[in-house]
Design a protein around this motif. Structure first.
Motif, PDB file in Angstrom:
ATOM      1  N   GLU A  61       0.890  -1.368   0.237  1.00 13.24           N
ATOM      2  CA  GLU A  61      -0.380  -0.191  -0.209  1.00 13.24           C
ATOM      3  C   GLU A  61       0.751   1.073  -0.247  1.00 13.24           C
ATOM      4  OE1 GLU A  61      -4.132  -1.681   2.097  1.00 13.24           O
ATOM      5  OE2 GLU A  61      -2.420  -0.521   3.749  1.00 13.24           O
ATOM      6  N   ALA A  62       2.258   1.134   0.592  1.00 10.33           N
ATOM      7  CA  ALA A  62       3.509   2.412   0.651  1.00 10.33           C
ATOM      8  C   ALA A  62       2.801   3.017  -1.158  1.00 10.33           C
ATOM      9  CB  ALA A  62       4.404   1.788   0.886  1.00 10.33           C
ATOM     10  N   ARG A  63       2.920   3.954  -0.790  1.00 16.22           N
ATOM     11  CA  ARG A  63       2.782   4.871  -2.667  1.00 16.22           C
ATOM     12  C   ARG A  63       3.127   4.953  -3.292  1.00 16.22           C
ATOM     13  NH1 ARG A  63       1.985  11.243  -3.145  1.00 16.22           N
ATOM     14  NH2 ARG A  63       1.551  11.123  -4.943  1.00 16.22           N
ATOM     15  N   TYR A  64       3.453   3.866  -4.392  1.00 15.82           N
ATOM     16  CA  TYR A  64       4.004   3.532  -5.623  1.00 15.82           C
ATOM     17  C   TYR A  64       4.715   1.865  -5.492  1.00 15.82           C
ATOM     18  CZ  TYR A  64       3.922   8.242  -7.820  1.00 15.82           C
ATOM     19  OH  TYR A  64       3.330   9.334  -8.252  1.00 15.82           O
ATOM     20  N   ALA A  65       4.195   1.003  -4.280  1.00 14.13           N
ATOM     21  CA  ALA A  65       5.358   0.295  -4.057  1.00 14.13           C
ATOM     22  C   ALA A  65       5.235  -0.801  -5.119  1.00 14.13           C
ATOM     23  CB  ALA A  65       5.266  -0.762  -2.633  1.00 14.13           C
ATOM     24  N   ILE A  66       3.408  -1.114  -5.728  1.00  8.02           N
ATOM     25  CA  ILE A  66       2.980  -1.976  -6.099  1.00  8.02           C
ATOM     26  C   ILE A  66       3.385  -1.496  -7.851  1.00  8.02           C
ATOM     27  CG2 ILE A  66       0.305  -1.334  -6.686  1.00  8.02           C
ATOM     28  CD1 ILE A  66       1.556  -4.999  -5.849  1.00  8.02           C
ATOM     29  N   ARG A  67       3.286  -0.498  -8.192  1.00  2.00           N
ATOM     30  CA  ARG A  67       3.719   0.046  -9.441  1.00  2.00           C
ATOM     31  C   ARG A  67       5.507  -0.679  -9.944  1.00  2.00           C
ATOM     32  NH1 ARG A  67       1.132   6.109 -10.850  1.00  2.00           N
ATOM     33  NH2 ARG A  67      -1.023   5.102 -10.436  1.00  2.00           N
ATOM     34  N   VAL A  68       6.508  -0.152  -8.784  1.00  2.00           N
ATOM     35  CA  VAL A  68       7.182  -0.898  -8.981  1.00  2.00           C
ATOM     36  C   VAL A  68       6.970  -2.254  -9.446  1.00  2.00           C
ATOM     37  CG1 VAL A  68       9.617  -1.017  -7.881  1.00  2.00           C
ATOM     38  CG2 VAL A  68       8.613   1.179  -7.062  1.00  2.00           C
ATOM     39  N   MET A  69       6.489  -3.273  -8.032  1.00  2.00           N
ATOM     40  CA  MET A  69       6.339  -4.164  -8.869  1.00  2.00           C
ATOM     41  C   MET A  69       6.234  -4.632 -10.336  1.00  2.00           C
ATOM     42  SD  MET A  69       8.376  -5.847  -6.023  1.00  2.00           S
ATOM     43  CE  MET A  69       7.643  -7.816  -6.460  1.00  2.00           C
ATOM     44  N   TRP A  70       4.761  -4.205 -10.202  1.00  2.00           N
ATOM     45  CA  TRP A  70       4.228  -4.240 -11.675  1.00  2.00           C
ATOM     46  C   TRP A  70       5.074  -3.310 -12.840  1.00  2.00           C
ATOM     47  CZ3 TRP A  70       0.007  -6.906 -12.389  1.00  2.00           C
ATOM     48  CH2 TRP A  70      -0.191  -7.396 -13.406  1.00  2.00           C
ATOM     49  N   ALA A  71       6.188  -3.169 -12.344  1.00  2.00           N
ATOM     50  CA  ALA A  71       6.265  -2.077 -13.823  1.00  2.00           C
ATOM     51  C   ALA A  71       8.033  -4.243 -13.816  1.00  2.00           C
ATOM     52  CB  ALA A  71       7.326  -0.943 -13.428  1.00  2.00           C
ATOM     53  N   LEU A  72       9.031  -4.420 -13.496  1.00  2.00           N
ATOM     54  CA  LEU A  72       9.623  -5.196 -13.401  1.00  2.00           C
ATOM     55  C   LEU A  72       8.753  -6.376 -13.513  1.00  2.00           C
ATOM     56  CD1 LEU A  72      11.096  -4.628  -9.957  1.00  2.00           C
ATOM     57  CD2 LEU A  72      11.828  -3.958 -12.898  1.00  2.00           C
ATOM     58  N   SER A  85       9.433   3.725 -15.833  1.00  2.00           N
ATOM     59  CA  SER A  85       8.492   2.451 -16.334  1.00  2.00           C
ATOM     60  C   SER A  85       7.672   3.189 -15.030  1.00  2.00           C
ATOM     61  CB  SER A  85       9.098   1.559 -15.867  1.00  2.00           C
ATOM     62  OG  SER A  85      10.098   1.102 -17.154  1.00  2.00           O
ATOM     63  N   VAL A  86       7.453   3.916 -14.148  1.00  2.00           N
ATOM     64  CA  VAL A  86       6.462   3.900 -12.966  1.00  2.00           C
ATOM     65  C   VAL A  86       6.004   4.785 -13.317  1.00  2.00           C
ATOM     66  CG1 VAL A  86       6.431   4.567 -10.501  1.00  2.00           C
ATOM     67  CG2 VAL A  86       7.897   2.032 -12.066  1.00  2.00           C
ATOM     68  N   GLY A  87       6.928   6.095 -13.796  1.00  2.00           N
ATOM     69  CA  GLY A  87       5.714   7.140 -14.323  1.00  2.00           C
ATOM     70  C   GLY A  87       5.379   8.071 -12.912  1.00  2.00           C
ATOM     71  N   GLY A  88       5.939   9.340 -13.054  1.00  2.00           N
ATOM     72  CA  GLY A  88       5.711  10.530 -11.037  1.00  2.00           C
ATOM     73  C   GLY A  88       5.783  10.033 -10.408  1.00  2.00           C
ATOM     74  N   ILE A  89       7.386   9.199  -9.999  1.00  2.00           N
ATOM     75  CA  ILE A  89       7.661   9.151  -9.325  1.00  2.00           C
ATOM     76  C   ILE A  89       8.707   9.553  -8.043  1.00  2.00           C
ATOM     77  CG2 ILE A  89       9.021   7.099  -9.641  1.00  2.00           C
ATOM     78  CD1 ILE A  89       9.071   5.749  -7.290  1.00  2.00           C
ATOM     79  N   THR A  90       8.766  10.212  -7.778  1.00  2.00           N
ATOM     80  CA  THR A  90      10.537  11.082  -7.608  1.00  2.00           C
ATOM     81  C   THR A  90      11.578  10.317  -6.912  1.00  2.00           C
ATOM     82  OG1 THR A  90       9.691  11.579  -5.005  1.00  2.00           O
ATOM     83  CG2 THR A  90       8.941  12.655  -6.166  1.00  2.00           C
ATOM     84  N   PRO A  91      12.727   9.959  -7.511  1.00  2.00           N
ATOM     85  CA  PRO A  91      14.032   9.792  -7.060  1.00  2.00           C
ATOM     86  C   PRO A  91      13.676   9.426  -5.635  1.00  2.00           C
ATOM     87  CG  PRO A  91      14.181  11.521  -8.420  1.00  2.00           C
ATOM     88  CD  PRO A  91      12.983  11.715  -7.902  1.00  2.00           C
ATOM     89  N   ASN A  92      13.892  10.407  -4.982  1.00  2.00           N
ATOM     90  CA  ASN A  92      13.506   9.273  -2.841  1.00  2.00           C
ATOM     91  C   ASN A  92      12.723   9.078  -2.639  1.00  2.00           C
ATOM     92  OD1 ASN A  92      15.786  11.438  -2.813  1.00  2.00           O
ATOM     93  ND2 ASN A  92      14.453  13.126  -2.226  1.00  2.00           N
TER      94      ASN A  92
END
Length: 103
Positions: A17-28, A42-49
């Motif tokens: 549920e952490a912001r973008y966590a599932i998107r990071v996994m999905w991108a891979l 690939s994730v889109g809109g995520i900051t480097p931090n």
């Protein structure tokens, strides 16, 4: 479901549920390694931090690792993604239903 099983599900959901966590996994999900920059695109809109934080959390959870070519899912991460694979088909059906409602 036992309380121990319920706690494990809650722990996994909290991680995802952490912001973008599932998107990071999905991108891979295709199993191909991605560099930090490519993963960010690939994730889109995520900051480097934020990406750094999610990578750290997913690595600590044993779902993601860094190889010579970039970030990839671990066998455990791949199993999670296989289980989530039905999400794509469900999302397509759900989206079609939503589109019909909007008309």
């Amino acid at each position: 479901m036992s309380s121990k099983e319920n706690a494990a599900v809650n722990q996994l959901l909290a991680l995802l549920e952490a912001r973008y966590a599932i998107r990071v996994m999905w991108a891979l999900r295709d199993g191909h390694a991605q560099t930090f920059r490519l993963l960010q695109d690939s994730v889109g809109g995520i900051t480097p931090n934020t990406l750094n934080t999610r990578i750290k959390e997913l690595r600590e959870a044993g779902l993601l690792t860094h190889g010579s070519d970039g970030y990839v899912v671990t066998p455990t991460g791949a199993e999670l993604l296989r289980r989530l694979n039905e999400l794509q088909g469900f999302a397509a059906k759900w989206s079609a239903i939503q589109a019909k409602k909007a008309k």
